[in-house]
Design a protein around this motif. Structure first.
Motif, PDB file in Angstrom:
ATOM      1  N   VAL A  16       9.207  29.092  35.134  1.00  0.00           N
ATOM      2  CA  VAL A  16       9.706  30.405  35.563  1.00  0.00           C
ATOM      3  C   VAL A  16       9.560  30.488  37.072  1.00  0.00           C
ATOM      4  O   VAL A  16       8.487  30.205  37.616  1.00  0.00           O
ATOM      5  CB  VAL A  16       8.900  31.553  34.904  1.00  0.00           C
ATOM      6  CG1 VAL A  16       9.373  32.902  35.420  1.00  0.00           C
ATOM      7  CG2 VAL A  16       9.016  31.484  33.381  1.00  0.00           C
ATOM      8  N   LYS A  17      10.650  30.841  37.753  1.00  0.00           N
ATOM      9  CA  LYS A  17      10.602  30.983  39.212  1.00  0.00           C
ATOM     10  C   LYS A  17      10.770  32.454  39.581  1.00  0.00           C
ATOM     11  O   LYS A  17      11.703  33.114  39.121  1.00  0.00           O
ATOM     12  CB  LYS A  17      11.696  30.136  39.852  1.00  0.00           C
ATOM     13  CG  LYS A  17      11.703  30.206  41.373  1.00  0.00           C
ATOM     14  CD  LYS A  17      12.844  31.016  41.894  1.00  0.00           C
ATOM     15  CE  LYS A  17      12.697  31.331  43.377  1.00  0.00           C
ATOM     16  NZ  LYS A  17      13.800  32.136  43.910  1.00  0.00           N
ATOM     17  N   VAL A  18       9.852  32.973  40.388  1.00  0.00           N
ATOM     18  CA  VAL A  18      10.021  34.345  40.862  1.00  0.00           C
ATOM     19  C   VAL A  18      10.203  34.362  42.367  1.00  0.00           C
ATOM     20  O   VAL A  18       9.473  33.711  43.114  1.00  0.00           O
ATOM     21  CB  VAL A  18       8.843  35.287  40.487  1.00  0.00           C
ATOM     22  CG1 VAL A  18       8.971  35.775  39.072  1.00  0.00           C
ATOM     23  CG2 VAL A  18       7.515  34.641  40.707  1.00  0.00           C
ATOM     24  N   GLY A  19      11.198  35.120  42.810  1.00  0.00           N
ATOM     25  CA  GLY A  19      11.500  35.213  44.232  1.00  0.00           C
ATOM     26  C   GLY A  19      10.719  36.339  44.895  1.00  0.00           C
ATOM     27  O   GLY A  19      10.175  37.225  44.218  1.00  0.00           O
ATOM     28  N   THR A  20      10.697  36.300  46.218  1.00  0.00           N
ATOM     29  CA  THR A  20       9.982  37.317  46.992  1.00  0.00           C
ATOM     30  C   THR A  20      10.472  38.726  46.631  1.00  0.00           C
ATOM     31  O   THR A  20       9.681  39.659  46.531  1.00  0.00           O
ATOM     32  CB  THR A  20      10.193  37.067  48.505  1.00  0.00           C
ATOM     33  OG1 THR A  20       9.871  35.699  48.778  1.00  0.00           O
ATOM     34  CG2 THR A  20       9.307  37.953  49.360  1.00  0.00           C
ATOM     35  N   SER A  21      11.793  38.854  46.387  1.00  0.00           N
ATOM     36  CA  SER A  21      12.346  40.186  46.092  1.00  0.00           C
ATOM     37  C   SER A  21      11.777  40.753  44.789  1.00  0.00           C
ATOM     38  O   SER A  21      11.692  41.964  44.614  1.00  0.00           O
ATOM     39  CB  SER A  21      13.869  40.112  46.001  1.00  0.00           C
ATOM     40  OG  SER A  21      14.238  39.186  45.006  1.00  0.00           O
ATOM     41  N   THR A  22      11.400  39.868  43.880  1.00  0.00           N
ATOM     42  CA  THR A  22      10.807  40.325  42.619  1.00  0.00           C
ATOM     43  C   THR A  22       9.333  40.696  42.816  1.00  0.00           C
ATOM     44  O   THR A  22       8.812  41.602  42.173  1.00  0.00           O
ATOM     45  CB  THR A  22      10.938  39.212  41.542  1.00  0.00           C
ATOM     46  OG1 THR A  22      12.320  38.919  41.381  1.00  0.00           O
ATOM     47  CG2 THR A  22      10.354  39.616  40.205  1.00  0.00           C
ATOM     48  N   LEU A  23       8.680  40.005  43.738  1.00  0.00           N
ATOM     49  CA  LEU A  23       7.226  40.171  43.882  1.00  0.00           C
ATOM     50  C   LEU A  23       6.818  41.269  44.854  1.00  0.00           C
ATOM     51  O   LEU A  23       5.656  41.650  44.897  1.00  0.00           O
ATOM     52  CB  LEU A  23       6.617  38.854  44.386  1.00  0.00           C
ATOM     53  CG  LEU A  23       6.779  37.637  43.483  1.00  0.00           C
ATOM     54  CD1 LEU A  23       6.327  36.381  44.198  1.00  0.00           C
ATOM     55  CD2 LEU A  23       5.967  37.843  42.211  1.00  0.00           C
ATOM     56  N   ILE A  53       4.975  26.922  33.471  1.00  0.00           N
ATOM     57  CA  ILE A  53       4.748  26.659  34.896  1.00  0.00           C
ATOM     58  C   ILE A  53       5.410  27.788  35.672  1.00  0.00           C
ATOM     59  O   ILE A  53       6.547  28.170  35.374  1.00  0.00           O
ATOM     60  CB  ILE A  53       5.380  25.312  35.310  1.00  0.00           C
ATOM     61  CG1 ILE A  53       4.635  24.163  34.612  1.00  0.00           C
ATOM     62  CG2 ILE A  53       5.345  25.122  36.827  1.00  0.00           C
ATOM     63  CD1 ILE A  53       5.319  22.827  34.749  1.00  0.00           C
ATOM     64  N   LEU A  54       4.694  28.332  36.652  1.00  0.00           N
ATOM     65  CA  LEU A  54       5.260  29.390  37.489  1.00  0.00           C
ATOM     66  C   LEU A  54       5.540  28.832  38.880  1.00  0.00           C
ATOM     67  O   LEU A  54       4.656  28.228  39.498  1.00  0.00           O
ATOM     68  CB  LEU A  54       4.262  30.558  37.580  1.00  0.00           C
ATOM     69  CG  LEU A  54       4.636  31.703  38.516  1.00  0.00           C
ATOM     70  CD1 LEU A  54       5.916  32.401  38.061  1.00  0.00           C
ATOM     71  CD2 LEU A  54       3.492  32.725  38.592  1.00  0.00           C
ATOM     72  N   VAL A  55       6.772  28.994  39.343  1.00  0.00           N
ATOM     73  CA  VAL A  55       7.097  28.646  40.732  1.00  0.00           C
ATOM     74  C   VAL A  55       7.240  29.961  41.480  1.00  0.00           C
ATOM     75  O   VAL A  55       8.053  30.807  41.100  1.00  0.00           O
ATOM     76  CB  VAL A  55       8.408  27.827  40.829  1.00  0.00           C
ATOM     77  CG1 VAL A  55       8.765  27.548  42.291  1.00  0.00           C
ATOM     78  CG2 VAL A  55       8.272  26.515  40.062  1.00  0.00           C
ATOM     79  N   THR A  56       6.428  30.158  42.487  1.00  0.00           N
ATOM     80  CA  THR A  56       6.414  31.456  43.160  1.00  0.00           C
ATOM     81  C   THR A  56       6.790  31.348  44.629  1.00  0.00           C
ATOM     82  O   THR A  56       6.389  30.423  45.330  1.00  0.00           O
ATOM     83  CB  THR A  56       5.021  32.114  43.045  1.00  0.00           C
ATOM     84  OG1 THR A  56       5.074  33.434  43.598  1.00  0.00           O
ATOM     85  CG2 THR A  56       3.944  31.324  43.768  1.00  0.00           C
ATOM     86  N   SER A  57       7.557  32.312  45.092  1.00  0.00           N
ATOM     87  CA  SER A  57       7.786  32.483  46.525  1.00  0.00           C
ATOM     88  C   SER A  57       6.802  33.546  47.002  1.00  0.00           C
ATOM     89  O   SER A  57       5.910  33.934  46.274  1.00  0.00           O
ATOM     90  CB  SER A  57       9.215  32.952  46.789  1.00  0.00           C
ATOM     91  OG  SER A  57      10.126  32.035  46.255  1.00  0.00           O
ATOM     92  N   GLY A  58       6.988  33.993  48.204  1.00  0.00           N
ATOM     93  CA  GLY A  58       6.208  35.142  48.674  1.00  0.00           C
ATOM     94  C   GLY A  58       5.160  34.845  49.720  1.00  0.00           C
ATOM     95  O   GLY A  58       4.640  35.767  50.356  1.00  0.00           O
ATOM     96  N   LEU A 174      15.139  31.619  36.371  1.00  0.00           N
ATOM     97  CA  LEU A 174      15.083  32.072  37.770  1.00  0.00           C
ATOM     98  C   LEU A 174      15.144  33.585  37.785  1.00  0.00           C
ATOM     99  O   LEU A 174      16.158  34.169  37.383  1.00  0.00           O
ATOM    100  CB  LEU A 174      16.269  31.548  38.583  1.00  0.00           C
ATOM    101  CG  LEU A 174      16.445  30.067  38.856  1.00  0.00           C
ATOM    102  CD1 LEU A 174      17.497  29.865  39.957  1.00  0.00           C
ATOM    103  CD2 LEU A 174      15.157  29.415  39.278  1.00  0.00           C
ATOM    104  N   LEU A 175      14.082  34.219  38.239  1.00  0.00           N
ATOM    105  CA  LEU A 175      14.077  35.676  38.320  1.00  0.00           C
ATOM    106  C   LEU A 175      14.341  36.096  39.757  1.00  0.00           C
ATOM    107  O   LEU A 175      13.671  35.642  40.687  1.00  0.00           O
ATOM    108  CB  LEU A 175      12.737  36.238  37.850  1.00  0.00           C
ATOM    109  CG  LEU A 175      12.409  36.002  36.382  1.00  0.00           C
ATOM    110  CD1 LEU A 175      11.069  36.643  36.032  1.00  0.00           C
ATOM    111  CD2 LEU A 175      13.505  36.529  35.467  1.00  0.00           C
TER     112      LEU A 175
END
Ligand code: GLU
Length: 267
Positions: A16-23, A53-58, A174-175
């Motif tokens: 699961v990938k979360v983008g900065t806009s989600t976080l 697995i979490l792929v995180t931006s931010g 991709l979130l």
């Protein structure tokens, strides 16, 4: 059984990938409620015997906010400094929420070199496998503090697709702040329709994403389509969906028609 349930029923390994806009909120500060919900849903998936697995931006955003920078960091060293500050803070927050659910997490920071270099690739592969075997959720980001142009993935959409390939995932989610792939730019055309299923990434789809630029109302769709190509070619199905939607991860896994599903080209 709909197409989605059929494909997701047996999905065991999920990235699961979360983008900065989600976080983050518009203010740039962390959206704790959302991060809490992501941690809860991923911990729940783990409790259902899935490997997550979490792929995180931010990291850069959080670091810049902490430094109270008036302008977003522009130069590479400014971004790297912000990432070095923000990455620790980000993991601290994840640790807080995941530990509420008794879920152990680990941090993995990658650069492009790690994927291109045979020995490092195999080391990373083994580390992911061992963490997943131990029931840990690895949290991945680009190693922004040391990555420069030549060794940068550049965006976490690509990174998450390469991670999905590296670990032989069954599904990549991709979130972002968009509902999925539209048949044309929804900012320009109010009649734009959300595409539910993509069986093949055609030139039309690529052109449409390219046209809309980096913030596509189908938002940053360009890099997402590139990620989809990497994923589906590697046999990983991918969903793009809106991270703001309540219980989005749970809904996707249960087969609800959320976002856009790109079907894997092979098993
Ligand atoms: N690695 C960057 C960060 O953590 C994000 C890159 C992206 O948003 O795709 O800030």
């Amino acid at each position: 059984m709909n197409t989605r349930s059929k494909y997701f029923e047996n999905a065991k390994r999920i990235v699961v990938k979360v983008g900065t806009s989600t976080l983050t909120h518009e203010s740039g500060l962390l959206n704790f409620e959302r991060i809490e919900k992501i941690a809860r849903q991923l911990s729940d998936l783990h409790n259902q015997n899935k490997e997550v697995i979490l792929v995180t931006s931010g990291a850069i955003g959080v670091g810049a906010t902490k430094l109270a920078l008036k302008k977003s960091p522009k130069t590479i060293p400014e971004k790297q400094a912000a990432a070095a500050i923000g990455q620790g803070l980000l993991l601290h927050i994840y640790e807080k929420f995941f530990s509420e659910y008794g879920q152990i997490i680990a941090q993995i920071l990658l650069t492009k070199d790690d994927i291109n270099h045979k020995v490092r690739y195999s080391n990373a592969h083994n580390t992911f496998n061992e963490l997943l075997r131990q029931g840990v959720i690895p949290i991945v980001n680009e190693n922004d503090a040391i990555a420069t142009h030549e060794i940068k993935f550049g965006d976490n959409d690509t990174l998450s697709a390469l991670v999905a390939k590296l670990v032989d995932a069954d599904l990549l989610i991709l979130l972002s702040d968009i509902d999925g792939l539209y048949d044309c730019d929804p900012r320009k055309n109010p009649n734009a329709k959300l595409t539910s299923l993509v069986k093949e990434i055609t030139e039309d789809i690529e052109d449409c994403a390219g046209d809309a630029g980096s913030k596509l109302g189908t938002g940053g769709m360009n890099t997402k389509i590139k990620a989809a190509k990497i994923a589906v070619d590697a046999g990983v199905s991918m969903v793009i969906a809106n991270g703001a939607s309540e219980n989005i991860i749970k809904d996707i896994i249960s087969g609800k028609e959320m976002g856009t599903l790109f079907l894997a080209q092979k098993n």
